[in-house]
Motif scaffolding. Structure first.
Motif, PDB file in Angstrom:
ATOM      1  N   ALA A 197       0.843  -1.133   0.168  1.00 16.46           N
ATOM      2  CA  ALA A 197       0.076  -0.067  -0.016  1.00 16.46           C
ATOM      3  C   ALA A 197       0.810   1.291  -0.076  1.00 16.46           C
ATOM      4  N   TYR A 198       1.878   1.190   0.726  1.00 20.14           N
ATOM      5  CA  TYR A 198       2.724   2.461   0.774  1.00 20.14           C
ATOM      6  C   TYR A 198       3.368   2.583  -0.599  1.00 20.14           C
ATOM      7  N   ARG A 199       3.950   1.653  -1.161  1.00 17.53           N
ATOM      8  CA  ARG A 199       4.404   1.489  -2.369  1.00 17.53           C
ATOM      9  C   ARG A 199       3.539   1.988  -3.600  1.00 17.53           C
ATOM     10  N   ALA A 200       2.059   1.716  -3.320  1.00 18.17           N
ATOM     11  CA  ALA A 200       0.954   2.008  -4.552  1.00 18.17           C
ATOM     12  C   ALA A 200       0.890   3.668  -4.183  1.00 18.17           C
ATOM     13  N   ALA A 201       1.255   4.036  -3.164  1.00 16.56           N
ATOM     14  CA  ALA A 201       0.850   5.472  -2.829  1.00 16.56           C
ATOM     15  C   ALA A 201       2.328   6.407  -3.298  1.00 16.56           C
ATOM     16  N   GLY A 202       3.357   5.700  -3.961  1.00 25.09           N
ATOM     17  CA  GLY A 202       4.311   6.460  -4.319  1.00 25.09           C
ATOM     18  C   GLY A 202       5.548   6.412  -3.661  1.00 25.09           C
ATOM     19  N   ILE A 203       5.554   5.677  -2.478  1.00 28.69           N
ATOM     20  CA  ILE A 203       6.731   5.741  -1.497  1.00 28.69           C
ATOM     21  C   ILE A 203       7.729   4.590  -2.020  1.00 28.69           C
ATOM     22  N   ASP A 204       8.946   4.956  -1.697  1.00 33.05           N
ATOM     23  CA  ASP A 204      10.091   3.921  -2.606  1.00 33.05           C
ATOM     24  C   ASP A 204       9.928   2.828  -1.380  1.00 33.05           C
ATOM     25  N   ALA A 205      10.608   1.699  -2.007  1.00 32.19           N
ATOM     26  CA  ALA A 205      10.732   0.413  -1.196  1.00 32.19           C
ATOM     27  C   ALA A 205      11.280   0.307  -0.083  1.00 32.19           C
ATOM     28  N   ASP A 206      12.545   0.793   0.187  1.00 29.31           N
ATOM     29  CA  ASP A 206      13.139   1.084   1.323  1.00 29.31           C
ATOM     30  C   ASP A 206      12.482   1.821   2.424  1.00 29.31           C
ATOM     31  N   THR A 207      11.866   3.191   2.189  1.00 31.10           N
ATOM     32  CA  THR A 207      11.146   3.895   2.869  1.00 31.10           C
ATOM     33  C   THR A 207       9.934   3.225   3.410  1.00 31.10           C
ATOM     34  N   ALA A 208       9.166   2.336   2.478  1.00 27.26           N
ATOM     35  CA  ALA A 208       7.895   1.692   2.620  1.00 27.26           C
ATOM     36  C   ALA A 208       8.211   0.633   3.861  1.00 27.26           C
ATOM     37  N   SER A 209       9.393  -0.106   3.593  1.00 26.01           N
ATOM     38  CA  SER A 209       9.709  -1.091   4.428  1.00 26.01           C
ATOM     39  C   SER A 209      10.202  -0.400   6.114  1.00 26.01           C
ATOM     40  N   GLN A 210      10.854   0.760   6.061  1.00 29.92           N
ATOM     41  CA  GLN A 210      11.137   1.158   7.334  1.00 29.92           C
ATOM     42  C   GLN A 210       9.794   1.833   8.094  1.00 29.92           C
ATOM     43  N   MET A 211       9.045   2.373   7.494  1.00 31.19           N
ATOM     44  CA  MET A 211       7.698   2.786   7.861  1.00 31.19           C
ATOM     45  C   MET A 211       6.979   1.717   8.488  1.00 31.19           C
ATOM     46  N   ALA A 212       6.760   0.568   7.827  1.00 31.20           N
ATOM     47  CA  ALA A 212       5.859  -0.646   8.309  1.00 31.20           C
ATOM     48  C   ALA A 212       6.933  -1.121   9.434  1.00 31.20           C
ATOM     49  N   HIS A 213       8.120  -1.209   9.182  1.00 28.12           N
ATOM     50  CA  HIS A 213       8.971  -1.736  10.560  1.00 28.12           C
ATOM     51  C   HIS A 213       8.638  -1.076  11.647  1.00 28.12           C
ATOM     52  N   SER A 214       8.719   0.308  11.606  1.00 26.27           N
ATOM     53  CA  SER A 214       8.545   1.251  13.001  1.00 26.27           C
ATOM     54  C   SER A 214       7.092   1.020  13.655  1.00 26.27           C
ATOM     55  N   LEU A 215       5.992   1.157  12.782  1.00 25.67           N
ATOM     56  CA  LEU A 215       4.606   0.990  13.458  1.00 25.67           C
ATOM     57  C   LEU A 215       4.442  -0.483  13.862  1.00 25.67           C
ATOM     58  N   ALA A 216       4.843  -1.446  13.036  1.00 22.05           N
ATOM     59  CA  ALA A 216       4.555  -2.937  13.698  1.00 22.05           C
ATOM     60  C   ALA A 216       5.389  -3.150  14.901  1.00 22.05           C
TER      61      ALA A 216
END
Length: 280
Positions: A197-216
């Motif tokens: 979902a992050y990627r579909a919203a235009g966020i790059d893969a590394d940042t998307a992974s970092q965001m999910a990691h932090s929240l999770a």
């Protein structure tokens, strides 16, 4: 020391076999995989046991551990019986989370004639990498169910390698395992969906992974510190249902399957929110 055969030494079988040898719990007799290279790799990691690929060369042991896929239990046990690879009055157990010891007997009534002690032992842990799993296995919760003798022998064996044992009943095995599926398998799927979902919203893969990691990680830490009700945050917790409805529609427009997943979580999260402390 009892002898042990390992049938299907994949990640779980390799890890447990290695620990059984390290802590001198069982003498590993033979390791059976259908592919020679996998049997040899398992034997090298376990540091004991003859690597074989043919059931006809299997010598009966005091204990037989099945680490094969659930759907293969019936045919594998049939083959073990056919080639006389199960010693009478010995212990036969499997490591499936979903199937019980009774499933072995139901699928293979011929086991009754051998007077086998049957059981299941399910370690509640990820075995993605056997070497890491072996090093962090201590204090792993393992559920055990089966005949009294099998439970006694296997409880002692698994406690010796550092496990914490809980007893469950055969009839609750599937429901118990569903808890593990939600906590592990579906959690991974959910993280995959979040990153997508992050990627579909235009966020790059590394940042998307970092965001999910932090929240999770933050959410999981809160769950086990303050409980699920208190850990819940977000629009449903705040009562912002218009946001939820619009977001559900947006997710469905992006991907119908992910939209169904989002929708499926709404009512359970509403139920959880009712148990939560009202937000201020």
């Amino acid at each position: 020391m009892r002898s042990l055969n390992i049938i299907g030494a994949g990640r779980v079988g390799m890890t447990l076999g290695h620990l059984f040898v390290r802590y001198e719990v069982f003498n590993i007799l033979q390791i059976l995989n259908t592919q020679k290279d996998r049997s040899l790799m398992a034997s090298a990691f376990i540091t004991q046991g003859e690597a074989i690929t043919d059931l006809h060369f299997l010598k009966p042991a005091d204990v037989t551990m099945l680490c094969v896929p659930d759907d293969a239990f019936g045919s594998v046990v049939d083959s073990l019986i056919e080639v006389n690879a199960l010693k009478r009055d010995s212990i036969l157990f499997h490591c499936s989370g979903a199937k019980s010891s009774q499933d072995l007997i139901t699928q293979n009534p011929a086991l009754l004639a051998l007077n086998l002690e049957v059981a299941s032992v399910h370690p509640v842990r990820s075995f993605a990498e056997p070497r890491i799993a072996a090093e962090v296995f201590k204090d792993t919760i393992c559920s055990v169910e089966g005949s009294d003798l099998a439970q006694t022998v296997l409880t002692a064996a698994f406690e010796k390698i550092g496990a914490k044992i809980i007893r469950i009943t055969a009839e609750h095995k599937l429901l118990y395992h569903a808890g593990s599926v939600f906590a592990s398998n579906y959690l991974v799927t959910l993280m995959d969906t979040a990153i997508a979902a992050y990627r579909a919203a235009g966020i790059d893969a590394d940042t998307a992974s970092q965001m999910a990691h932090s929240l999770a990680l933050g959410s999981l830490n809160n769950v086990f510190k303050i409980g699920t009700s208190a850990a819940l945050t977000g629009p449903i917790k705040r009562g912002d249902m218009q946001t939820v409805v619009k977001q559900a529609a947006q997710v469905s427009a992006w991907d119908q399957n992910q939209g169904q997943l989002y929708q499926a979580f709404i009512q359970p999260t509403l139920n959880l929110a009712k148990r939560s402390t009202p937000s201020e």
